[in-house]
Design an enzyme around this catalytic site. Structure first.
Site, PDB file in Angstrom:
ATOM      1  N   ALA A  11       9.139 -10.030   9.664  1.00  0.00           N
ATOM      2  CA  ALA A  11      10.602  -9.949   9.622  1.00  0.00           C
ATOM      3  C   ALA A  11      11.061  -8.744   8.798  1.00  0.00           C
ATOM      4  O   ALA A  11      12.253  -8.461   8.698  1.00  0.00           O
ATOM      5  CB  ALA A  11      11.179 -11.231   9.026  1.00  0.00           C
ATOM      6  N   GLY A  15       7.763  -4.527  10.546  1.00  0.00           N
ATOM      7  CA  GLY A  15       7.428  -5.657  11.411  1.00  0.00           C
ATOM      8  C   GLY A  15       8.416  -5.845  12.555  1.00  0.00           C
ATOM      9  O   GLY A  15       8.021  -6.197  13.670  1.00  0.00           O
ATOM     10  N   VAL A  60       2.345 -16.515   3.172  1.00  0.00           N
ATOM     11  CA  VAL A  60       0.993 -16.189   3.647  1.00  0.00           C
ATOM     12  C   VAL A  60      -0.080 -16.702   2.682  1.00  0.00           C
ATOM     13  O   VAL A  60      -1.253 -16.764   3.022  1.00  0.00           O
ATOM     14  CB  VAL A  60       0.882 -14.659   3.899  1.00  0.00           C
ATOM     15  CG1 VAL A  60       0.828 -13.880   2.592  1.00  0.00           C
ATOM     16  CG2 VAL A  60      -0.291 -14.310   4.780  1.00  0.00           C
ATOM     17  N   LEU A  79       1.126  -7.495   7.645  1.00  0.00           N
ATOM     18  CA  LEU A  79       2.087  -6.646   6.931  1.00  0.00           C
ATOM     19  C   LEU A  79       2.640  -7.320   5.677  1.00  0.00           C
ATOM     20  O   LEU A  79       3.235  -6.642   4.839  1.00  0.00           O
ATOM     21  CB  LEU A  79       3.286  -6.309   7.833  1.00  0.00           C
ATOM     22  CG  LEU A  79       3.024  -5.663   9.190  1.00  0.00           C
ATOM     23  CD1 LEU A  79       4.343  -5.466   9.934  1.00  0.00           C
ATOM     24  CD2 LEU A  79       2.326  -4.322   9.021  1.00  0.00           C
ATOM     25  N   ALA A  80       2.495  -8.630   5.566  1.00  0.00           N
ATOM     26  CA  ALA A  80       3.136  -9.348   4.449  1.00  0.00           C
ATOM     27  C   ALA A  80       2.676  -8.762   3.123  1.00  0.00           C
ATOM     28  O   ALA A  80       1.478  -8.703   2.846  1.00  0.00           O
ATOM     29  CB  ALA A  80       2.791 -10.835   4.509  1.00  0.00           C
ATOM     30  N   TYR A 180       0.126  -1.457  -7.119  1.00  0.00           N
ATOM     31  CA  TYR A 180       0.362  -1.514  -5.669  1.00  0.00           C
ATOM     32  C   TYR A 180      -0.818  -0.902  -4.915  1.00  0.00           C
ATOM     33  O   TYR A 180      -1.344  -1.492  -3.972  1.00  0.00           O
ATOM     34  CB  TYR A 180       1.670  -0.775  -5.342  1.00  0.00           C
ATOM     35  CG  TYR A 180       1.956  -0.673  -3.861  1.00  0.00           C
ATOM     36  CD1 TYR A 180       2.288  -1.797  -3.112  1.00  0.00           C
ATOM     37  CD2 TYR A 180       1.885   0.565  -3.205  1.00  0.00           C
ATOM     38  CE1 TYR A 180       2.540  -1.702  -1.749  1.00  0.00           C
ATOM     39  CE2 TYR A 180       2.145   0.654  -1.850  1.00  0.00           C
ATOM     40  CZ  TYR A 180       2.476  -0.472  -1.123  1.00  0.00           C
ATOM     41  OH  TYR A 180       2.726  -0.369   0.230  1.00  0.00           O
TER      42      TYR A 180
HETATM   43  N1  LIG Z   1       7.529   1.235   4.453  1.00  0.00           N
HETATM   44  C1  LIG Z   1       6.602   2.113   4.087  1.00  0.00           C
HETATM   45  O1  LIG Z   1       6.890   3.309   3.892  1.00  0.00           O
HETATM   46  C2  LIG Z   1       5.172   1.699   3.919  1.00  0.00           C
HETATM   47  C3  LIG Z   1       4.220   2.667   3.565  1.00  0.00           C
HETATM   48  C4  LIG Z   1       2.885   2.283   3.381  1.00  0.00           C
HETATM   49  C5  LIG Z   1       2.520   0.962   3.612  1.00  0.00           C
HETATM   50  N2  LIG Z   1       3.455   0.045   3.960  1.00  0.00           N
HETATM   51  C6  LIG Z   1       3.023  -1.353   4.166  1.00  0.00           C
HETATM   52  O2  LIG Z   1       3.546  -1.811   5.412  1.00  0.00           O
HETATM   53  C7  LIG Z   1       3.849  -3.207   5.317  1.00  0.00           C
HETATM   54  C8  LIG Z   1       5.280  -3.469   5.780  1.00  0.00           C
HETATM   55  O3  LIG Z   1       6.158  -2.701   4.966  1.00  0.00           O
HETATM   56  P1  LIG Z   1       7.716  -2.736   5.167  1.00  0.00           P
HETATM   57  O4  LIG Z   1       8.251  -1.413   4.819  1.00  0.00           O
HETATM   58  O5  LIG Z   1       8.061  -3.327   6.490  1.00  0.00           O
HETATM   59  O6  LIG Z   1       8.118  -3.743   3.992  1.00  0.00           O
HETATM   60  P2  LIG Z   1       9.209  -4.906   3.964  1.00  0.00           P
HETATM   61  O7  LIG Z   1       9.348  -5.265   2.526  1.00  0.00           O
HETATM   62  O8  LIG Z   1      10.413  -4.535   4.735  1.00  0.00           O
HETATM   63  O9  LIG Z   1       8.461  -6.091   4.734  1.00  0.00           O
HETATM   64  C9  LIG Z   1       7.527  -6.923   4.115  1.00  0.00           C
HETATM   65  C10 LIG Z   1       7.786  -8.338   4.611  1.00  0.00           C
HETATM   66  O10 LIG Z   1       6.813  -9.203   4.017  1.00  0.00           O
HETATM   67  C11 LIG Z   1       7.463 -10.405   3.700  1.00  0.00           C
HETATM   68  N3  LIG Z   1       6.708 -11.100   2.639  1.00  0.00           N
HETATM   69  C12 LIG Z   1       6.611 -10.767   1.327  1.00  0.00           C
HETATM   70  N4  LIG Z   1       5.863 -11.657   0.669  1.00  0.00           N
HETATM   71  C13 LIG Z   1       5.441 -12.568   1.584  1.00  0.00           C
HETATM   72  C14 LIG Z   1       4.629 -13.715   1.521  1.00  0.00           C
HETATM   73  N5  LIG Z   1       4.096 -14.135   0.354  1.00  0.00           N
HETATM   74  N6  LIG Z   1       4.402 -14.424   2.653  1.00  0.00           N
HETATM   75  C15 LIG Z   1       4.953 -14.025   3.826  1.00  0.00           C
HETATM   76  N7  LIG Z   1       5.746 -12.936   3.951  1.00  0.00           N
HETATM   77  C16 LIG Z   1       5.987 -12.212   2.843  1.00  0.00           C
HETATM   78  C17 LIG Z   1       8.850  -9.996   3.258  1.00  0.00           C
HETATM   79  O11 LIG Z   1       9.782 -11.069   3.350  1.00  0.00           O
HETATM   80  C18 LIG Z   1       9.156  -8.870   4.220  1.00  0.00           C
HETATM   81  O12 LIG Z   1       9.845  -9.343   5.364  1.00  0.00           O
HETATM   82  C19 LIG Z   1       3.547  -3.619   3.885  1.00  0.00           C
HETATM   83  O13 LIG Z   1       2.264  -4.180   3.845  1.00  0.00           O
HETATM   84  C20 LIG Z   1       3.551  -2.307   3.117  1.00  0.00           C
HETATM   85  O14 LIG Z   1       2.707  -2.364   1.973  1.00  0.00           O
HETATM   86  C21 LIG Z   1       4.774   0.373   4.114  1.00  0.00           C
END
Ligand SMILES: NC(=O)c1ccc[n+]([C@@H]2O[C@H](COP(=O)([O-])OP(=O)(O)OC[C@H]3O[C@@H](n4cnc5c(N)ncnc54)[C@H](O)[C@@H]3O)[C@@H](O)[C@H]2O)c1
Length: 369
Positions: A11, A15, A60, A79-80, A180
Site C-alpha cells: 500500500a 507498492g 509482516v 517491500l514492507a 537503515y
Molecule cells: N522510495 C525509495 O526511494 C526507496 C529507495 C530504496 C529502497 N526502497 C525500499 O523500497 C520499499 C518500498 O519503499 P516505499 O518508498 O514504497 O516506502 P513506503 O513507506 O511508501 O512503503 C512502505 C510500506 O510498508 C508498510 N509497512 C511498514 N511496516 C510494516 C509492517 N510491519 N508490516 C506490514 N507493512 C508495513 C507501510 O505501511 C508502507 O505502506 C522499502 O522496502 C524501501 O526500503 C525505497
C-alpha cells in the site's frame, strides 16, 4: 500465464505502482500492509490503491497473518519496511524489528509454503559511499569521510586529494553506514541465502532515490523530492544538508515498477542483485532548483544547512548496466516530465510540512554536526 503475487508493504508508494502494473497485465495482487501512521497518516483506506488489489491489513512480523496472506501465492514482492536513514539512527529497535524480524517471519512461513520467487527491495544505501576514482585513475571502494562530519565534505584519497565519484556497480563491497542500511542488507542477504534452500528463487533490487506522484508528502524522513515539494508548497525553503553538491540518481517510480516486473519474470534474475536507477546523476541542489521551477516557485531557493546528518553518504550513483543487459531494464521517464507531473500532483494535495520536527529529533540526539 497470470500469477498471484503477494506484495508486502504494497500500500506504500512503490507498492501501489507495482500493484497497478501487475493488475494491468492480468495478475492477481494480494497486499499485506500494516498502514503505518508515518506513511498513511492514520487513514484506514490508503490513498491511490488500485481497487482490484486485495488488501490485508496486518503486520509482516505476525506469523499467522503472513501464513494467511501466502495462501495461493506464486511469487512475493517484499517491500514492507521502515524507510528513513536519519530516523533509523535513533529509532533503532523499530527499524531492526520491522525490516529484519519482518523478513525473518516471512521466510519462516515460506519454509512450509514456498513460492517460486521472492523479489526484495534493497537499497543503494547498503553501498555506503559509492565508487570513486583517484586522479591517478585508481578505483576506490572504501572511501571514508571525515569521522565527525563537516567540510570538506568529499572523502579524500590516501594522499588527501579529492576524488571523482563514478557509477557504482553491484560488485562494490557494501559499507553499512546507517541502521537503515544494515537492515536493508540483512533483508537482501536473508532473501538470497534462504530462497535456494527451500526451492525458491531470490532477487534483490538495489533502488536509488525513487520519486513521483503519490510519495507520502507529510513523511519528513524519506523521499527527498517529496520532502522538498512539501516545503515548497508551504512556501518554505527546502533544507539541504552539507553543501548541496552531493550526487544521487533520481529514478521515476514507474521505472522502478518496470524493474520489479522484470525481476519477477526473467529466469536469469534468479539469485541476482541489480542496481536500479535512471542512469543520470544530479546534485541535490540542482534537483531542488528544478523542482521549485516546476512548481512555479523559482524564487524559493534551498537553504544549505552546511551540516552533515549521521548516516548520510556523500556521493552514490548507480551503474545500471547489469539490469539493462540481463533484465532488459530501460528507464523511460524524462526527468523534466517527471518533475512536471509531480508538481501537478502536489498542487492538488495538502502537505503538512513536518521537516522542522524531524530536524529537531536529529539535533536533540546530536545526529547533525
Ligand atoms: N522510495 C525509495 O526511494 C526507496 C529507495 C530504496 C529502497 N526502497 C525500499 O523500497 C520499499 C518500498 O519503499 P516505499 O518508498 O514504497 O516506502 P513506503 O513507506 O511508501 O512503503 C512502505 C510500506 O510498508 C508498510 N509497512 C511498514 N511496516 C510494516 C509492517 N510491519 N508490516 C506490514 N507493512 C508495513 C507501510 O505501511 C508502507 O505502506 C522499502 O522496502 C524501501 O526500503 C525505497
Amino acid at each position: 500465464m497470470a500469477e498471484t503475487i503477494l506484495i508486502t508493504g504494497g500500500a506504500g508508494f512503490i507498492g501501489r505502482y507495482v500493484s497497478r502494473a501487475l493488475l494491468d497485465r492480468g495478475d492477481r495482487v494480494i497486499i499485506l500492509d500494516s498502514l503505518i501512521e508515518q506513511v498513511h497518516g492514520g487513514k484506514a483506506e490508503p490513498d491511490g490503491l488500485d481497487p482490484r488489489a486485495e488488501l490485508i491489513v496486518g503486520d509482516v512480523r505476525e506469523d499467522t497473518v503472513v501464513r494467511a496472506a501466502l495462501k495461493g501465492v506464486d511469487k512475493v514482492v517484499h517491500l514492507a519496511a521502515e524507510v528513513g536513514v536519519g530516523q533509523s539512527m535513533y529509532a533503532i529497535d523499530r527499524y531492526v524489528s520491522v525490516n529484519d524480524l519482518g523478513t525473518a517471519v516471512l521466510f519462516q512461513e515460506l519454509i512450509a509454503k514456498p513460492v517460486k520467487r521472492v523479489v526484495v527491495a534493497s537499497s543503494m544505501s547498503i553501498y555506503g559511499e559509492g565508487l570513486y576514482r583517484t586522479t591517478d585513475g585508481e578505483l576506490v571502494e572504501d572511501a571514508i569521510r571525515q569521522p565527525n562530519g563537516g567540510a570538506p565534505w568529499d572523502p579524500p584519497d590516501r594522499q588527501g586529494r579529492p576524488m571523482i565519484p563514478v557509477p557504482t556497480p553491484e560488485w562494490k563491497r557494501p559499507t553499512l553506514a546507517s541502521v537503515y542500511a544494515i537492515t536493508k542488507h540483512v533483508q537482501e542477504r536473508l532473501t538470497l541465502t534462504l530462497a535456494p534452500y527451500y526451492g525458491m528463487e531470490g532477487v534483490a533490487l538495489r533502488l536509488w532515490n525513487a520519486y513521483g506522484p503519490g510519495q507520502a508528502l507529510s513523511n519528513p524522513y524519506t523521499g527527498v523530492l517529496a520532502i522538498f515539494a512539501s516545503r515548497i508548497q508551504n512556501g518554505n525553503r527546502p533544507i539541504i544538508f552539507e553543501d548541496g553538491k552531493q550526487r544521487r540518481d533520481f529514478v521515476h517510480v514507474e521505472d522502478v515498477a518496470q524493474a520489479f516486473l522484470l525481476a519477477l519474470d526473467r529466469p536469469q534474475a534468479a539469485g541476482q542483485v541489480y542496481n536500479i536507477g535512471s542512469g543520470v546523476d544530479r546534485t541535490v541542489q540542482e534537483v531542488a532548483d528544478l523542482l521549485a521551477a516546476a512548481m512555479g516557485r523559482p524564487d524559493i531557493t534551498p537553504e544549505i544547512a552546511g551540516k552533515a546528518r549521521a548516516g548520510d553518504i556523500r556521493h552514490n550513483i548507480p551503474d545500471i548496466t547489469k539490469a539493462r543487459t540481463e533484465l532488459g531494464y530501460e528507464p523511460r521517464k524524462d526527468f523534466a516530465e517527471g518533475l512536471r507531473e509531480l508538481a501537478e500532483w502536489v498542487a492538488q494535495q495538502q502537505a503538512q510540512d513536518r521537516v522542522s520536527e524531524a530536524r529537531r529529533e536529529l539535533e536533540a540526539r546530536g545526529l547533525v554536526a
